[in-house]
Every structure is written in structure tokens, then in C-alpha cells.
Design an enzyme around this catalytic site. Structure first.
Site, PDB file in Angstrom:
ATOM      1  N   ASP A  13      39.469  36.565  39.305  1.00 31.78           N
ATOM      2  CA  ASP A  13      39.445  37.708  38.264  1.00 31.78           C
ATOM      3  C   ASP A  13      38.868  37.855  36.929  1.00 31.78           C
ATOM      4  O   ASP A  13      39.252  37.700  35.711  1.00 31.78           O
ATOM      5  CB  ASP A  13      41.475  37.984  38.069  1.00 31.78           C
ATOM      6  N   LYS A  16      34.415  40.272  38.543  1.00 34.11           N
ATOM      7  CA  LYS A  16      33.616  40.561  39.483  1.00 34.11           C
ATOM      8  C   LYS A  16      33.266  42.330  39.911  1.00 34.11           C
ATOM      9  O   LYS A  16      32.111  42.419  39.492  1.00 34.11           O
ATOM     10  CB  LYS A  16      33.619  39.838  41.063  1.00 34.11           C
ATOM     11  N   GLY A  40      41.849  41.682  44.169  1.00 27.81           N
ATOM     12  CA  GLY A  40      42.173  43.246  42.844  1.00 27.81           C
ATOM     13  C   GLY A  40      40.086  43.348  42.497  1.00 27.81           C
ATOM     14  O   GLY A  40      40.990  42.988  41.357  1.00 27.81           O
ATOM     15  N   HIS A  41      39.887  44.185  43.183  1.00 32.50           N
ATOM     16  CA  HIS A  41      38.452  44.327  42.031  1.00 32.50           C
ATOM     17  C   HIS A  41      38.366  45.554  41.094  1.00 32.50           C
ATOM     18  O   HIS A  41      38.593  46.665  42.039  1.00 32.50           O
ATOM     19  CB  HIS A  41      37.694  44.180  43.109  1.00 32.50           C
ATOM     20  N   GLN A 222      38.017  36.502  45.021  1.00 35.80           N
ATOM     21  CA  GLN A 222      39.047  34.970  44.224  1.00 35.80           C
ATOM     22  C   GLN A 222      36.803  34.404  43.314  1.00 35.80           C
ATOM     23  O   GLN A 222      36.445  35.129  43.148  1.00 35.80           O
ATOM     24  CB  GLN A 222      39.367  34.225  45.766  1.00 35.80           C
TER      25      GLN A 222
HETATM   26  P1  GDP Z   1      37.658  40.759  39.360  1.00 32.35           P
HETATM   27  O1  GDP Z   1      39.029  40.597  40.742  1.00 32.35           O
HETATM   28  O2  GDP Z   1      37.132  39.548  39.547  1.00 32.35           O
HETATM   29  O3  GDP Z   1      37.020  41.959  39.566  1.00 32.35           O
HETATM   30  O4  GDP Z   1      37.928  41.676  38.081  1.00 32.35           O
HETATM   31  P2  GDP Z   1      39.671  41.895  38.130  1.00 32.35           P
HETATM   32  O5  GDP Z   1      39.718  43.924  37.967  1.00 32.35           O
HETATM   33  O6  GDP Z   1      40.462  41.826  38.433  1.00 32.35           O
HETATM   34  O7  GDP Z   1      39.764  41.750  36.620  1.00 32.35           O
HETATM   35  C1  GDP Z   1      39.108  42.409  35.316  1.00 32.35           C
HETATM   36  C2  GDP Z   1      39.726  42.826  34.557  1.00 32.35           C
HETATM   37  O8  GDP Z   1      39.219  42.865  33.313  1.00 32.35           O
HETATM   38  C3  GDP Z   1      40.334  44.369  34.861  1.00 32.35           C
HETATM   39  O9  GDP Z   1      41.250  44.634  34.555  1.00 32.35           O
HETATM   40  C4  GDP Z   1      39.000  44.806  34.464  1.00 32.35           C
HETATM   41  O10 GDP Z   1      38.780  46.167  34.277  1.00 32.35           O
HETATM   42  C5  GDP Z   1      38.171  43.823  32.905  1.00 32.35           C
HETATM   43  N1  GDP Z   1      37.395  43.323  32.877  1.00 32.35           N
HETATM   44  C6  GDP Z   1      36.297  43.539  33.197  1.00 32.35           C
HETATM   45  N2  GDP Z   1      35.220  43.106  32.432  1.00 32.35           N
HETATM   46  C7  GDP Z   1      35.313  43.472  31.311  1.00 32.35           C
HETATM   47  C8  GDP Z   1      35.146  43.021  29.605  1.00 32.35           C
HETATM   48  O11 GDP Z   1      34.287  42.667  29.785  1.00 32.35           O
HETATM   49  N3  GDP Z   1      35.861  43.362  28.710  1.00 32.35           N
HETATM   50  C9  GDP Z   1      36.996  43.917  29.330  1.00 32.35           C
HETATM   51  N4  GDP Z   1      38.113  44.098  28.106  1.00 32.35           N
HETATM   52  N5  GDP Z   1      38.071  43.839  30.213  1.00 32.35           N
HETATM   53  C10 GDP Z   1      36.645  43.574  30.978  1.00 32.35           C
HETATM   54  P1  IMO Z   2      39.926  38.345  42.978  1.00 29.62           P
HETATM   55  O1  IMO Z   2      38.803  38.573  43.576  1.00 29.62           O
HETATM   56  C1  IMO Z   2      43.041  36.009  41.309  1.00 29.62           C
HETATM   57  C2  IMO Z   2      44.844  33.063  44.485  1.00 29.62           C
HETATM   58  C3  IMO Z   2      46.856  33.836  44.063  1.00 29.62           C
HETATM   59  C4  IMO Z   2      47.532  32.156  44.640  1.00 29.62           C
HETATM   60  C5  IMO Z   2      46.423  31.370  45.581  1.00 29.62           C
HETATM   61  C6  IMO Z   2      46.560  31.731  46.905  1.00 29.62           C
HETATM   62  O2  IMO Z   2      40.682  39.715  42.308  1.00 29.62           O
HETATM   63  O3  IMO Z   2      39.517  37.696  42.004  1.00 29.62           O
HETATM   64  P2  IMO Z   2      46.708  33.853  48.680  1.00 29.62           P
HETATM   65  O4  IMO Z   2      47.699  35.315  48.337  1.00 29.62           O
HETATM   66  O5  IMO Z   2      45.390  33.729  48.963  1.00 29.62           O
HETATM   67  O6  IMO Z   2      47.265  33.527  49.535  1.00 29.62           O
HETATM   68  O7  IMO Z   2      46.986  33.397  47.782  1.00 29.62           O
HETATM   69  O8  IMO Z   2      45.169  32.246  45.338  1.00 29.62           O
HETATM   70  N1  IMO Z   2      44.295  34.457  44.339  1.00 29.62           N
HETATM   71  C7  IMO Z   2      43.895  35.197  43.528  1.00 29.62           C
HETATM   72  N2  IMO Z   2      43.705  35.236  42.534  1.00 29.62           N
HETATM   73  N3  IMO Z   2      42.019  36.754  41.787  1.00 29.62           N
HETATM   74  C8  IMO Z   2      42.353  37.033  43.277  1.00 29.62           C
HETATM   75  O9  IMO Z   2      41.215  37.665  43.874  1.00 29.62           O
HETATM   76  C9  IMO Z   2      43.084  36.090  44.441  1.00 29.62           C
HETATM   77  N4  IMO Z   2      43.664  35.772  45.562  1.00 29.62           N
HETATM   78  C10 IMO Z   2      44.149  35.135  45.475  1.00 29.62           C
HETATM   79  O10 IMO Z   2      47.322  34.481  43.518  1.00 29.62           O
HETATM   80  O11 IMO Z   2      47.185  31.271  43.375  1.00 29.62           O
HETATM   81 MG    MG Z   3      40.617  40.323  40.662  1.00 33.49          MG
END
Ligand code: GDP
Ligand code: IMO
Ligand code: MG
Length: 421
Positions: A13, A16, A40-41, A222
């Protein structure tokens, strides 16, 4: 030409998806190399949010072809929903999405096994997203998996039945109630949907693209600290999230890799169980969660929040061969008077900048360096040189510790909120 890799340096998270979406017009191909719908991206374009779980994050840009690589595990039901959602937004998914025949399927019984295993672990549960990730990768390495290409075989139903029967047998080991019928119906209908998609030998597609001078960006899911080998085991996911995972997960040779772009938040989060040395179980942690909207993009769970952890980041840079860092969510700390960074660990009384073998067993007390907050709205800046002095000082401090340049600073969730050096 070459392959660049983009991956997470913390516990996932890191943002990416946002950075991939921004960089995608520079590439011909965006290829996801591991993980599954546990990811979840999030992409935010013109105020509209799209969360991608399996489809690569280049899908909202016109130029690149998007590939779901062989290293990914696919839940056809999630994939169908995701694609239908994109089609409703007017994205021509069929023309722009290819799926590796060698990717493995998540079966309904994999998800039930995941839930049963987590329930049996009680207090020791991993905090899995319950998407069936671990049982699916277990079947892959156990040589029992069901692959995407199998749905083209006339024997598919038999192969499915065989794997399912095995799972039902295993489920008898658990005291776990479940009902399969509805899930199975939806799953089989989603399999028909997947049959209509572009199923390819993606390792050939990618290597032919490379030979003809195309640029490829490999998308990780991840983060490094969730890597099956090097993460905070056993509180990890079940795939190699580090740069080497891109070689197995796509079929590319290591010498083809050029840039490794590591994504890190200006602080740190983790969702699920497991060690997190810099976690802030106080008002500051609560404030970061609130300002940063730190709730899971896949499960909606509140993310645990803490200060940036430099020993862990250094470890991640080493394992991945990171050549540049994109720092995200610095804007979340805009109002903070001081910002802290863990520079060392005190492990059972000994100071170290290296991670111990078992982060669960040792008592780790993070040693912090306090820096002046920038107290400026970073969202207002579009040029690196104009960034406030205090913030540039923070970036310098990170670069010196990590010995890797910070090439991008993300200052908001929206596509355009990115300052490139
Ligand atoms: P990922 O899994 O690495 O793609 O990241 P996620 O989408 O799960 O979580 C990142 C969260 O932060 C999302 O809600 C994005 O919309 C938000 N986000 C990404 N970059 C920024 C940033 O620079 N500032 C803020 N405030 N939010 C951001
Ligand atoms: P993105 O790509 C954050 C965490 C879960 C749990 C552990 C194992 O959005 O960054 P699993 O379902 O793989 O068996 O869970 O890994 N986890 C993540 N945490 N971002 C993710 O993906 C994750 N994918 C799995 O919360 O702790
Ligand atoms: Mg994510």
C-alpha cells in the site's frame, strides 16, 4: 529494450498503483508479476477512484498493453468484476489486456481453505485478506494447481473436480463450516468469461516485445517486508514480492532489468498481523491514519501506522537493487511540527541497523531521529527545486541513509500530484 521494475519497499500500500499509472505512458507494456486479488492498487483520475486487484495499473492510460503474468494468481470472479467495471468506464479492456496461460487460478475451495486455516490459527492468525492466496500458491508449488491454460482443455472439468475433491478432503481436518454451491456456480460462470479473454504465452510475448525494442514496466504487488523469503515470516504473503520475483513471474532474464523503482511512504503502514517496530499506538498513529485515509483498498481494514523505518527500507533497497525511490504521501505529514525517522534498532540492548533473523521473537526498540516538519502544503508544488527547504532537508536525510536517489515525490492521490526530479 529493457525492463524496469516498480515495487513496494514496505508492507504494501505504498502507492504503487498511482505511480505506475503516472509512468505508464512511457512504456509499451505494463506487466504484473506476482500476488493476486489480495492487492488493491488505487488510481485517482479527474476525481474518480479506480481500485485494481488483478488488472495492471497501466489500464487507464492509452499506450501500454497490460499483462497479467504467470506469477499472478487469479480469482476469475474478481477479475470479471474488475473488467466489467473498466468496460463500464469505457476502457477498451479486450484490446489492451493479455493473460498468461501459466498463471494459476484461485478456486472457491482455496478461499475456504484460507478462511479455515486462519480461523484455526486463532490469535496467531496472519491477518490474510482471505482471498485464497496461500492455498493457491501451495498448490502451485505442490504441483497440483489449476492453470489458466487448462480451461482450453476438454479435460478441464475433470481437472477442476480432482483439485476440488482434494480440497474437500483437506477441509475435513478443520472444524469449519462452509457452503460451496453458490460460490462454485459463480466461479464456473466466471471461468467462461475468462475463456473469452486474450490468453497468451506471455513469456514469449514479453521477450518478443523486448527484442523489438519495446519498453516494459514490471508491476509488483504487496511489499518487500511481505516477501515469502525475506519478509517478517510467517507474517508475510506467499510470493516473492522483491525484484527477483519479476524474473520468475514474467519469464525475463536478470540482465534485461534496468531500473528498479522502489515505492515508499514518508511514514509506514501495515495491515494484518506481525511485527512492525515503528508502529505508533497513540494519537500520532491515529492522526496519520486519519489524514492519510489509511484503510485497506481491498478489505477496508484500518491500517496500522508508524514512523518511517530506515533499517527496514535499507534492507529493502539491498534486496531489490533499488536504483531510485518514489516517496509517496509526504503531504500527509504537512501539518506536523516534527517528523521522526527510525535510524537504528535497539535489539535486546544491542544497537543495530540490520534486521534480526526473527523480528517476532526479538524485542526491538526503534531509535529515532527527529526532523523539523515542513509545515507547508506540498500539494501546491509541481517543481522539485521549488519544494520547501525543510522538506528538501528531509529528502536529503533519507537519501543519505539509504544511498539511493529519490526521483519522485507524490503529494496527493491524484495522477497529476507528482513532483519529478
Ligand atoms: P498500492 O497498493 O501500493 O497501490 O497503494 P494503495 O492504493 O493500496 O494505497 C495507497 C493510498 O494512498 C490510495 O488511497 C492512494 O489513492 C493514496 N495515495 C497515493 N499516493 C498518495 C500521495 O502521495 N498522497 C496522498 N495523500 N495519498 C496518496
Ligand atoms: P498491495 O499490492 C498490504 C497482507 C495481508 C496479510 C498478509 C498475508 O495493495 O500493496 P494474504 O492475503 O496475502 O495471505 O495476506 O499480507 N497483504 C497486504 N498488505 N497491501 C497488499 O497489497 C497486501 N496483500 C497482502 O494484510 O497481513
Ligand atoms: Mg494496496
Amino acid at each position: 529494450m529493457s525492463v524496469d521494475i516498480l515495487l513496494g519497499l514496505q508492507w504494501g500500500d505504498e502507492g504503487k498503483g498511482k505511480i505506475i499509472d503516472f509512468l505508464a505512458p512511457q512504456y509499451d507494456v505494463i506487466a504484473r508479476f506476482q500476488g493476486g486479488p489480495n492487492a488493491g492498487h488505487t488510481l485517482v483520475i479527474n476525481g474518480e477512484k479506480t481500485v485494481l486487484h488483478t488488472v495492471p495499473s497501466g489500464i487507464l492510460q492509452d499506450r501500454p498493453i497490460n499483462i497479467i503474468g504467470n506469477g499472478v494468481v487469479i480469482d476469475p470472479v474478481t477479475l470479471q468484476k474488475e473488467i466489467e467495471n473498466l468496460l463500464a468506464k469505457g476502457i477498451d479492456v479486450n484490446k489492451r489486456l493479455l493473460i498468461s496461460k501459466k498463471a494459476h487460478f484461485i478456486l472457491p475451495t482455496h478461499k475456504i481453505l484460507d478462511a479455515a486455516s486462519e480461523a484455526a490459527k486463532g490469535k496467531e492468525k496472519i491477518g490474510s485478506t482471505l482471498r485464497g492466496i496461500s492455498p493457491t500458491y501451495m498448490d502451485k508449488t505442490g504441483r497440483n494447481g489449476l492453470r489458466v491454460g487448462d480451461i482450453l482443455s476438454s479435460d478441464f472439468k475433470n481437472i477442476y473436480q480432482r483439485v476440488k475433491e482434494k480440497h474437500l478432503h483437506l477441509l475435513k481436518l478443520y472444524d469449519f463450516e462452509f457452503s460451496l454451491e453458490e460460490q462454485e456456480k459463480t466461479w464456473l460462470s466466471a471461468i467462461d468469461f475468462v475463456r473469452s479473454l486474450n490468453l497468451v504465452d506471455s513469456e514469449y510475448y514479453i521477450n518478443h516485445a523486448l527484442s523489438s525494442g519495446k519498453k516494459i514496466l514490471a508491476e509488483g504487488a504487496q511489499g518487500t517486508m511481505l516477501d515469502i523469503d525475506f519478509g517478517t515470516y510467517p507474517y508475510v504473503t506467499s510470493s516473492n514480492t522483491i525484484s527477483s520475483g519479476a524474473c520468475n513471474g514474467l519469464g525475463i532474464a536478470p540482465q534485461k532489468i534496468k531500473e528498479v523503482i522502489g515505492i515508499a511512504k514518508a511514514y509506514c503502514t501495515r495491515v494484518g498481523s506481525g511485527p512492525f517496530p515503528t508502529e505508533l499506538l497513540n494519537d500520532t498513529g491515529e492522526l496519520i491514519r486519519k489524514i492519510g485515509s489509511e484503510f485497506g483498498a481491498t478489505t477496508g481494514r484500518p491500517r496500522r501506522c508508524g514512523w518511517i523505518d530506515l533499517p527496514a527500507l535499507k534492507y529493502a533497497c539491498m534486496l531489490n537493487g533499488v536504483t531510485q525511490i518514489a516517496l509517496t504521501k509526504a503531504d500527509v505529514l504537512n501539518e506536523f511540527d516534527t517528523v521522526e525517522a527510525c535510524t537504528e534498532y535497539n535489539i535486546n540492548g544491542k544497537i543495530s541497523t540490520e534486521l534480526p533473523y526473527d523480528m517476532c521473537a526479538d524485542e526491538i526498540i526503534p531509535q529515532y531521529h527527529k526532523l523539523c516538519g515542513w509545515k507547508t502544503d506540498l500539494r501546491l508544488f509541481s517543481s522539485y527545486d521549488d519544494l520547501p527547504e525543510t522538506f528538501l532537508g528531509y529528502l536529503n536525510f533519507l537519501e543519505e541513509h539509504l544511498q539511493v536517489p529519490i526521483s519522485m515525490v507524490s503529494t496527493g492521490p491524484e495522477r497529476e500530484r507528482l513532483v519529478v526530479k
